[in-house]
Design a protein around this motif. Structure first.
Motif, PDB file in Angstrom:
ATOM      1  N   THR A 134      29.520  51.556  39.880  1.00  0.00           N
ATOM      2  CA  THR A 134      30.852  51.004  40.095  1.00  0.00           C
ATOM      3  C   THR A 134      30.879  50.226  41.408  1.00  0.00           C
ATOM      4  O   THR A 134      30.545  50.758  42.466  1.00  0.00           O
ATOM      5  N   ILE A 135      31.286  48.964  41.306  1.00  0.00           N
ATOM      6  CA  ILE A 135      31.349  48.109  42.491  1.00  0.00           C
ATOM      7  C   ILE A 135      32.751  48.088  43.088  1.00  0.00           C
ATOM      8  O   ILE A 135      32.925  48.173  44.309  1.00  0.00           O
ATOM      9  N   LEU A 190      23.529  42.943  34.982  1.00  0.00           N
ATOM     10  CA  LEU A 190      24.777  42.674  34.268  1.00  0.00           C
ATOM     11  C   LEU A 190      25.953  43.198  35.073  1.00  0.00           C
ATOM     12  O   LEU A 190      25.950  44.349  35.521  1.00  0.00           O
ATOM     13  N   ILE A 191      26.973  42.370  35.234  1.00  0.00           N
ATOM     14  CA  ILE A 191      28.223  42.766  35.876  1.00  0.00           C
ATOM     15  C   ILE A 191      29.356  42.512  34.885  1.00  0.00           C
ATOM     16  O   ILE A 191      29.475  41.411  34.325  1.00  0.00           O
ATOM     17  N   ALA A 192      30.166  43.555  34.653  1.00  0.00           N
ATOM     18  CA  ALA A 192      31.242  43.435  33.665  1.00  0.00           C
ATOM     19  C   ALA A 192      32.501  44.094  34.192  1.00  0.00           C
ATOM     20  O   ALA A 192      32.453  45.038  34.995  1.00  0.00           O
ATOM     21  N   ARG A 193      33.641  43.593  33.721  1.00  0.00           N
ATOM     22  CA  ARG A 193      34.938  44.178  34.041  1.00  0.00           C
ATOM     23  C   ARG A 193      35.347  45.105  32.895  1.00  0.00           C
ATOM     24  O   ARG A 193      35.487  44.677  31.745  1.00  0.00           O
ATOM     25  N   LEU A 221      31.922  37.922  43.048  1.00  0.00           N
ATOM     26  CA  LEU A 221      30.688  38.687  42.923  1.00  0.00           C
ATOM     27  C   LEU A 221      29.516  37.811  42.497  1.00  0.00           C
ATOM     28  O   LEU A 221      28.361  38.076  42.842  1.00  0.00           O
ATOM     29  N   ALA A 222      29.803  36.741  41.745  1.00  0.00           N
ATOM     30  CA  ALA A 222      28.730  35.875  41.256  1.00  0.00           C
ATOM     31  C   ALA A 222      28.008  35.150  42.383  1.00  0.00           C
ATOM     32  O   ALA A 222      26.877  34.684  42.205  1.00  0.00           O
ATOM     33  N   LYS A 223      28.628  35.071  43.543  1.00  0.00           N
ATOM     34  CA  LYS A 223      27.986  34.382  44.660  1.00  0.00           C
ATOM     35  C   LYS A 223      26.892  35.221  45.309  1.00  0.00           C
ATOM     36  O   LYS A 223      25.970  34.670  45.925  1.00  0.00           O
ATOM     37  N   THR A 224      26.998  36.544  45.179  1.00  0.00           N
ATOM     38  CA  THR A 224      26.088  37.406  45.933  1.00  0.00           C
ATOM     39  C   THR A 224      25.189  38.268  45.062  1.00  0.00           C
ATOM     40  O   THR A 224      24.055  38.548  45.428  1.00  0.00           O
ATOM     41  N   GLU A 225      25.641  38.728  43.903  1.00  0.00           N
ATOM     42  CA  GLU A 225      24.829  39.637  43.094  1.00  0.00           C
ATOM     43  C   GLU A 225      25.097  39.419  41.615  1.00  0.00           C
ATOM     44  O   GLU A 225      26.131  38.870  41.219  1.00  0.00           O
ATOM     45  N   GLY A 226      24.120  39.871  40.801  1.00  0.00           N
ATOM     46  CA  GLY A 226      24.231  39.757  39.357  1.00  0.00           C
ATOM     47  C   GLY A 226      23.860  38.380  38.854  1.00  0.00           C
ATOM     48  O   GLY A 226      23.974  37.376  39.565  1.00  0.00           O
ATOM     49  N   ALA A 234      43.560  50.063  34.967  1.00  0.00           N
ATOM     50  CA  ALA A 234      42.659  50.012  36.125  1.00  0.00           C
ATOM     51  C   ALA A 234      41.444  49.210  35.720  1.00  0.00           C
ATOM     52  O   ALA A 234      40.806  49.501  34.698  1.00  0.00           O
ATOM     53  N   TYR A 235      41.118  48.177  36.493  1.00  0.00           N
ATOM     54  CA  TYR A 235      39.966  47.328  36.221  1.00  0.00           C
ATOM     55  C   TYR A 235      38.786  47.844  37.041  1.00  0.00           C
ATOM     56  O   TYR A 235      38.844  47.869  38.270  1.00  0.00           O
ATOM     57  N   LYS A 236      37.746  48.253  36.347  1.00  0.00           N
ATOM     58  CA  LYS A 236      36.558  48.781  37.008  1.00  0.00           C
ATOM     59  C   LYS A 236      35.419  47.774  36.826  1.00  0.00           C
ATOM     60  O   LYS A 236      35.027  47.471  35.695  1.00  0.00           O
ATOM     61  N   TYR A 237      34.907  47.264  37.930  1.00  0.00           N
ATOM     62  CA  TYR A 237      33.799  46.309  37.896  1.00  0.00           C
ATOM     63  C   TYR A 237      32.498  47.085  38.102  1.00  0.00           C
ATOM     64  O   TYR A 237      32.304  47.717  39.145  1.00  0.00           O
TER      65      TYR A 237
END
Length: 573
Positions: free
Chosen positions: A198-199, A377-380, A244-249, A363-366
C-alpha cells in the motif's frame, strides 16, 4: 367411287394367348408371359409395398411368378450395384402399435417395480417417516414431470440467439496486432504474487450497520434512494497516479480495469480497454462514453436477456437498473454516524468544493505489485465501508448487490421462496447466470485487500416495476474463500494480466485497443491512431514529464444514472 378398305393381318393363336410369331422389330426384346386373369393395375412397383393389407398382397402378382427377363446383370458391377431408395416403408396394419404397446407395458412394469420398492421401504419406517417418504416421492415425480414438460417445450420452441453488437465500432484503418482465444488464456499461470504494498490511502469510510444482517424475506426492507456522488475516474485522469508515474511503477490501471482483464475468460458481452504506451510505461484506460462501469445482468446465463428498445428487460436497461441498485444499497446499509465513527484518510482527490457532504463512502487505496522481470504494477483500488470484527479489530469491506429482475427468465429460482431455506441454491444460480460479474467483484476485493465482501439480495416489488425494490437478505464471505468456491484461481488471473502486459510492452509507442469479440470467445488487440477517442482539450502536466493524453474529456465530473420516470430521485455516480 367407293373407298377401298384393306383389312389388317390378324394372327390367330388357337393354342394359347399371345402372338403366333414375333415381328422383326421385337425379336431381341424380352417377353414376360402373363395370363388373361392377371390384373394389370400397375405399370411398375419399385418398393413392393404399395398394398399393405395382407388380404391384397397378391392382388396383382403374376401366376407365372416374378420374372427376371428385365433384370440387369453385368459381371463387373453386379456385386456393387444396389437400388437406392429413400422412401420410408410404412408398417403393415397388423404391425402398427406393437412397439407402442411394448413401451406402455415397460412403463407399467417400471411403475409397479417402483411402487413395490416404495412399499418395502415404508414397511420398515415409522409413521412420520412414511409420510415424509411419500411426500418426497410425490415431489420427485412432480419435478420430473415439470422437467420433462420444459424440455419438450424448449425442443419445440428454441430461442434464437441474436448477434450481439461490439462495444465500439471497429474502423477499417485499425489493424489487428494479436488475437487470443479463451482456451489459450485459461492455461496461463503466474504463481508467487504477493498481496501488494500500500502506497497511499485517500477518502473516507463509514461504518456498516449490522442490523441489515438480520433482514429476511419475512421482514424485508425497502430500498431507499440516496443522492450521493460516485466518482468513476479513469487511470490517466487520476492526479495521484500521474504523480506516482513520475517516480515509480511502469504499468498503471484501476481495479475495475484489472478485474475486467483478469476475468476476461468469463465474460460474454463485448467490452474494450484502451492501452497507451508512453516511453517505457503502460496506461490502461476506459472510454468515457462507454458502458464500462455499468453492471451486466444474466450475462453468463444459458438464455441471456434479448429484449430490445424500451423494454425494461433489455440488456441496457437491466444494466442501468443493477448499477442504480448497487449504488443505493452500498450507501443505505451504512450507519449515519458522526465523526467518531467515520474513518478519514487523506483528502479525496476527485472531490469538488460544491460536493462537500454529498460524496459516497469510499476509500481509494493505491497499491503496488512486483510482477517480476522489471514489471511494477500500480493500481487504484477501493473499499466501500468498514466494520468491527469479532475480536474488536477493524475490517475493510466491499458491498455489492445482486438483483432479481424476473425469476422466470433468470434460472427459475424465486428468491422469496428459496432465500431463507435454500440460500445455497440461490447463490449457485447467481454463479451460473452472473458468473462474470461475481468473479470481477471477487478480484476487486482481493486486489484491494478487503477482509469481507458483503452481498445483498435485492428484488423488484413487482416484476413489471423497475422503480421499487426491496432487500430480502444479505450474505458475507472472505474474498479468498469465496474465490475458491467459485473456482477462481488468482494464479491464472495474474498469468492472464502478465501475458497482456508483456504483449503490450513489446509494441512501439502509441495507442492500442483491447476488445472482446461480441459473439466469439476471443480477445483482439488493435493498433489504433493516436487521435482516436480524444477530446479537443489537451492535458496539462504543469511542466512535468509528458504523460499520456486524456481520453475523451474530463472524467472527474460525476455521472448521473437515468432511472424510470416514476422513480423518486436519480442517484449520481
Amino acid at each position: 367411287m367407293t373407298a377401298h378398305f384393306v383389312p389388317p393381318v390378324i394372327q390367330d393363336n388357337a393354342n394359347g394367348w399371345g402372338p403366333c410369331s414375333v415381328p422383326d422389330q421385337y425379336k431381341d426384346m424380352p417377353y414376360q408371359p402373363f395370363s388373361k386373369g392377371d390384373r394389370l393395375g400397375k405399370v411398375s412397383d419399385w418398393t413392393g409395398s404399395t398394398y399393405q393389407d395382407r388380404r391384397y398382397a397378391n392382388k396383382y402378382a403374376s401366376q407365372f411368378g416374378v420374372g427376371s427377363q428385365y433384370a440387369y446383370y453385368h459381371d463387373e458391377d453386379e456385386s456393387t450395384f444396389q437400388l437406392v431408395d429413400t422412401t420410408k416403408v410404412p408398417k403393415p396394419l397388423y404391425q402398427r402399435g406393437r412397439f407402442r404397446m411394448n413401451q406402455r407395458n415397460l412403463r407399467r412394469d417400471q411403475q409397479r417395480q417402483r411402487q413395490q420398492q416404495l412399499q418395502v421401504q415404508l414397511q420398515v419406517l415409522s409413521k412420520n417417516a412414511k409420510s415424509r417418504e411419500r411426500d418426497r416421492q410425490w415431489q420427485v415425480r412432480k419435478w420430473q414431470k415439470q422437467l420433462g414438460a420444459r424440455q419438450r417445450f424448449e425442443q419445440k420452441n428454441p430461442i434464437p440467439i441474436k448477434s450481439r453488437e461490439a462495444s465500439v465500432q471497429v474502423r477499417p484503418e485499425w489493424q489487428v496486432v494479436e488475437e487470443m482465444d479463451y482456451p489459450r488464456l485459461s492455461k496461463l499461470s503466474l504463481p508467487g504474487i504477493s498481496d501488494g504494498k500500500t502506497i497511499k490511502i485517500s477518502g473516507s469510510l463509514e461504518a456498516y450497520d449490522k442490523t441489515y444482517d438480520r433482514v429476511t424475506t419475512k421482514n424485508e426492507k425497502r430500498l431507499q434512494r440516496i443522492n450521493r456522488i460516485f466518482h468513476k475516474v479513469t487511470t490517466t485522469d487520476d492526479p495521484i497516479i500521474r504523480q506516482l508515474a513520475k517516480t515509480e511503477g511502469n504499468v498503471f490501471a484501476t481495479d475495475a480495469i484489472l478485474a475486467t482483464l483478469m476475468c476476461c475468460t468469463r465474460s460474454v458481452y463485448s467490452w474494450d480497454i484502451i492501452v497507451q504506451r508512453v516511453g517505457k510505461k503502460l496506461f490502461f484506460d476506459k472510454r468515457d462514453d462507454s458502458g464500462f462501469d455499468l453492471l451486466t445482468v444474466s450475462e453468463t446465463s444459458n438464455e441471456p436477456p434479448q429484449d430490445e428498445g424500451n423494454s425494461i428487460n433489455s440488456p441496457r436497461n437491466l444494466a442501468l437498473e443493477a448499477t442504480f441498485i448497487n449504488h443505493n444499497f452500498s450507501q443505505q446499509v451504512l450507519r449515519v454516524s458522526g465523526g467518531e465513527e467515520k474513518l478519514t484518510f487523506e483528502p479525496n482527490p476527485f472531490a469538488q468544493e460544491d460536493e462537500e457532504g454529498e460524496i459516497a463512502s469510499v476509500a481509494y487505496k493505491y497499491k503496488k505489485w512486483d510482477l517480476d522481470n522489471g514489471i511494477e504494477l500500480i493500481a487504484r483500488c477501493e473499499h466501500d465501508a468498514f466494520m468491527v470484527g469479532p475480536n474488536g479489530e477493524r475490517q475493510y469491506i466491499n458491498i455489492k448487490a445482486l438483483n432479481e429482475w424476473d425469476s422466470r427468465y433468470s434460472g427459475n429460482v424465486d428468491w422469496r421462496q428459496k432465500l431463507d431455506t435454500q440460500r445455497g441454491a440461490v447463490l449457485a444460480n447467481e454463479l451460473k447466470t452472473n458468473g462474470s460479474k461475481l468473479a470481477k467483484w471477487t478480484v476487486q476485493a482481493i486486489l484491494a485487500g478487503s477482509d469481507q465482501i458483503k452481498f445483498g439480495y435485492v428484488s423488484r416489488v413487482h416484476v413489471c416495476d423497475t422503480s421499487k425494490h426491496v432487500l430480502l437478505g444479505t450474505q458475507q464471505f472472505k474474498p479468498h474463500e469465496f474465490a475458491n468456491q467459485i473456482n477462481l484461481s488468482m494464479e491464472n488471473m495474474w498469468g492472464i494480466l502478465r501475458c497482456l502486459i508483456d504483449m503490450c510492452m513489446k509494441l512501439p509507442e502509441g495507442k492500442y485497443l483491447i476488445m472482446k469479440d461480441p459473439n466469439k470467445p476471443v480477445i483482439r488487440l488493435y493498433d489504433i491512431p493516436d487521435n482516436t477517442f480524444e477530446s479537443e482539450e489537451e492535458d496539462d502536466d504543469d511542466g512535468a514529464t509528458k504523460g499520456p493524453k486524456k481520453i475523451s474529456g474530463n472524467t472527474i465530473a460525476p455521472i448521473v444514472i437515468p432511472v424510470p420516470e416514476n422513480a423518486e430521485k436519480p442517484t449520481k455516480m
